[in-house]
Design a protein around this motif. Sequence first.
Motif, PDB file in Angstrom:
ATOM      1  N   UNK A   1      35.907  43.678  35.991  1.00 14.21           N
ATOM      2  CA  UNK A   1      35.458  44.017  37.361  1.00 14.21           C
ATOM      3  C   UNK A   1      34.661  43.466  37.897  1.00 14.21           C
ATOM      4  N   UNK A   2      33.694  42.932  37.512  1.00 12.31           N
ATOM      5  CA  UNK A   2      32.636  41.806  37.868  1.00 12.31           C
ATOM      6  C   UNK A   2      32.738  40.869  38.050  1.00 12.31           C
ATOM      7  N   UNK A   3      33.811  39.822  37.011  1.00 13.83           N
ATOM      8  CA  UNK A   3      34.507  38.899  37.646  1.00 13.83           C
ATOM      9  C   UNK A   3      34.872  38.811  39.157  1.00 13.83           C
ATOM     10  N   UNK A   4      35.863  40.147  38.850  1.00  7.95           N
ATOM     11  CA  UNK A   4      37.006  40.233  40.237  1.00  7.95           C
ATOM     12  C   UNK A   4      35.980  39.866  41.007  1.00  7.95           C
ATOM     13  N   UNK A   5      35.329  40.869  41.401  1.00  7.27           N
ATOM     14  CA  UNK A   5      34.359  41.270  42.477  1.00  7.27           C
ATOM     15  C   UNK A   5      33.546  39.125  42.411  1.00  7.27           C
ATOM     16  N   UNK A   6      32.639  38.552  41.725  1.00  6.37           N
ATOM     17  CA  UNK A   6      32.894  37.342  41.841  1.00  6.37           C
ATOM     18  C   UNK A   6      33.455  36.437  43.251  1.00  6.37           C
ATOM     19  N   UNK A   7      34.702  37.265  42.390  1.00  4.46           N
ATOM     20  CA  UNK A   7      36.266  36.035  42.764  1.00  4.46           C
ATOM     21  C   UNK A   7      36.482  36.476  44.339  1.00  4.46           C
ATOM     22  N   UNK A   8      36.347  37.310  44.821  1.00  2.45           N
ATOM     23  CA  UNK A   8      36.241  38.275  46.235  1.00  2.45           C
ATOM     24  C   UNK A   8      34.662  38.003  46.698  1.00  2.45           C
ATOM     25  N   UNK A   9      33.969  37.439  46.343  1.00  4.60           N
ATOM     26  CA  UNK A   9      32.444  37.064  46.845  1.00  4.60           C
ATOM     27  C   UNK A   9      32.711  35.794  46.996  1.00  4.60           C
TER      28      UNK A   9
ATOM     29  N   UNK B   1      41.197  21.248  44.706  1.00  7.27           N
ATOM     30  CA  UNK B   1      40.511  21.625  42.926  1.00  7.27           C
ATOM     31  C   UNK B   1      40.429  23.637  43.306  1.00  7.27           C
ATOM     32  N   UNK B   2      40.415  23.804  41.918  1.00  6.20           N
ATOM     33  CA  UNK B   2      40.741  25.348  42.099  1.00  6.20           C
ATOM     34  C   UNK B   2      39.397  25.593  40.980  1.00  6.20           C
ATOM     35  N   UNK B   3      38.400  26.672  41.700  1.00  4.04           N
ATOM     36  CA  UNK B   3      37.779  27.088  40.136  1.00  4.04           C
ATOM     37  C   UNK B   3      37.330  28.550  39.954  1.00  4.04           C
ATOM     38  N   UNK B   4      36.815  28.497  38.557  1.00  3.95           N
ATOM     39  CA  UNK B   4      37.070  29.940  38.142  1.00  3.95           C
ATOM     40  C   UNK B   4      35.786  30.326  38.070  1.00  3.95           C
ATOM     41  N   UNK B   5      35.164  31.644  38.460  1.00  3.71           N
ATOM     42  CA  UNK B   5      34.323  31.827  38.919  1.00  3.71           C
ATOM     43  C   UNK B   5      33.255  33.483  38.587  1.00  3.71           C
ATOM     44  N   UNK B   6      32.654  33.856  37.967  1.00  2.00           N
ATOM     45  CA  UNK B   6      31.812  34.865  37.213  1.00  2.00           C
ATOM     46  C   UNK B   6      30.272  34.846  38.612  1.00  2.00           C
TER      47      UNK B   6
ATOM     48  N   UNK C   1      38.723  34.681  39.293  1.00  2.00           N
ATOM     49  CA  UNK C   1      37.957  35.205  38.671  1.00  2.00           C
ATOM     50  C   UNK C   1      37.989  34.524  36.697  1.00  2.00           C
ATOM     51  N   UNK C   2      36.769  34.641  36.546  1.00  2.64           N
ATOM     52  CA  UNK C   2      36.627  34.113  35.156  1.00  2.64           C
ATOM     53  C   UNK C   2      37.307  34.776  34.130  1.00  2.64           C
ATOM     54  N   UNK C   3      37.507  36.255  33.952  1.00  2.00           N
ATOM     55  CA  UNK C   3      38.164  36.448  33.062  1.00  2.00           C
ATOM     56  C   UNK C   3      38.966  37.887  34.580  1.00  2.00           C
ATOM     57  N   UNK C   4      39.430  39.394  33.240  1.00  2.00           N
ATOM     58  CA  UNK C   4      40.402  40.221  34.838  1.00  2.00           C
ATOM     59  C   UNK C   4      39.273  41.053  34.796  1.00  2.00           C
TER      60      UNK C   4
END
Length: 446
Positions: free
Chosen positions: A231-239, A293-298, A226-229
């Motif tokens: 809740x929205x970024x974590x949800x994006x990461x899960x998606x 590679x690794x991606x940071x997600x939001x 997740x791009x940050x901690x």
Amino acid sequence: MFRFPEKFLWGVATSAYQIEGAWNEDGKGQSIWDTFTHRPYTIHNNQNGDIACNHYHQMPEDVALMKELGIRTYRFSISWSRVLPQGTGVINHKGLDFYDQLVDKILAAEIIPNATLFHWDLPQALQDRGGWKNRDSVEWFAEYAQVMFARLGDRVPLWSTHNEPWSHAFQGYSFANHAPGIASAAVAYQTVHHLLLSHGKAVQLFRQGGYNGEIGIVLSFRHYIPASDSESDRAACQRAYDDKVSMFLQPLFRGCYPEHLISWLGTQAPQVQDGDLDLIQQPIDYLGVNYYYTLSISFASSGGLLKLKSAPFSAPGWGHTEMGWGVNPEGLKAVLLDIQENYGNPKMYITENGCALQDQPDATGFVADWGRVNYLRDHLRAIHEAIQVGANIQGYYLWSFLDNFEWSHGYRPRFGIIRVDFDTCQRIPKQSAYWYQQAIARNGIE
Ligand code: GBH
């Protein structure tokens, strides 16, 4: 010194369209990649795989080079339209003979062949019948798989059905930056389903034929953070994880598509018939893991719609590769541990890992690609750590043996540990090839 398990398989990987060339020789039929690359302004500098590394003609030399480096296993793919020019029906014996000779040469060099049936080059004749969008594609693939098992099943101990179905489905049928260049998200999800179904069907045929080897599927993995901690970024990461990873691992290992994803997709969700998921869930002998590679997600909203936004992530001290991809060896370890913990620790091979660099040859033509050596060494360390904590990893295939045709990017990004001069087709091992040779000889890295 990080020592690897005694039977660890050190390998290299390639794919047919990216290296073979000979696109219209000896009775080969046209593939969707021939069609796509011959369309003007489609590929970087209008390049194509007509000649590529000329591997079709230089195969014995290439196998000899592998032997010299001590390679223990070679992952290649078979060009479907070389064997079945129309995709189904009449067999092109010269095409089949090429793979027969390749396998014999590999075995004679004491290298274990790992054959991938589909690395994206669908026969054009089948695309003309709808390609993977058409559910009949499952039967077409089954026929092709049977032909290959019958001819090579006595000698090939490792088989992969598909390479990166996600990439083929989405880049080919949604983003349209790969062949066949169709832009429809709904078709892409249906394609995923047909690719998985055809995989299950091929596994079933392989079992019924009583062949001795192992069969698996190769998936595209990235690590998502997740791009940050928030809740929205974590949800994006899960998606993102559901869309790219669960979408494949759940049907393959648990017999269902991820529920969240299916409801999110609504009318774009694939149409599934009774019994499909049982077929897809056939037990496989190994899972192929491709990781780069690794991606940071939001989340980002665009035009009132919530969209996933991804940015390359590099661990401290690492830059980006020639592909613009971040470098994060820990991401590979995270991917492996996730599979270990959540999918029953299946036998795994890292079927691809490597990096593209702007290789600069010196006056003698030698490439001292220490950046690539660093990338490989740290990813192998990450694999070593995963093995130490019990992940069932049996081998590693470096992408790639040769510099080759990097799809829409043409010949610019060089992934090889062997330099290829694309004017003369001359091969020159890079520093990384000698480094890898030593790692194999010692069965370990520093
Ligand atoms: C692998 O895919 C392929 O199997 C291989 O043929 C290739 O040469 C190698 O890696 C190096 O690229 O359309 O913007 O969303 C690579 C992994 C995963 C890279 C999907 C591109 C999507 C880009 N690919 N990713 S985009």
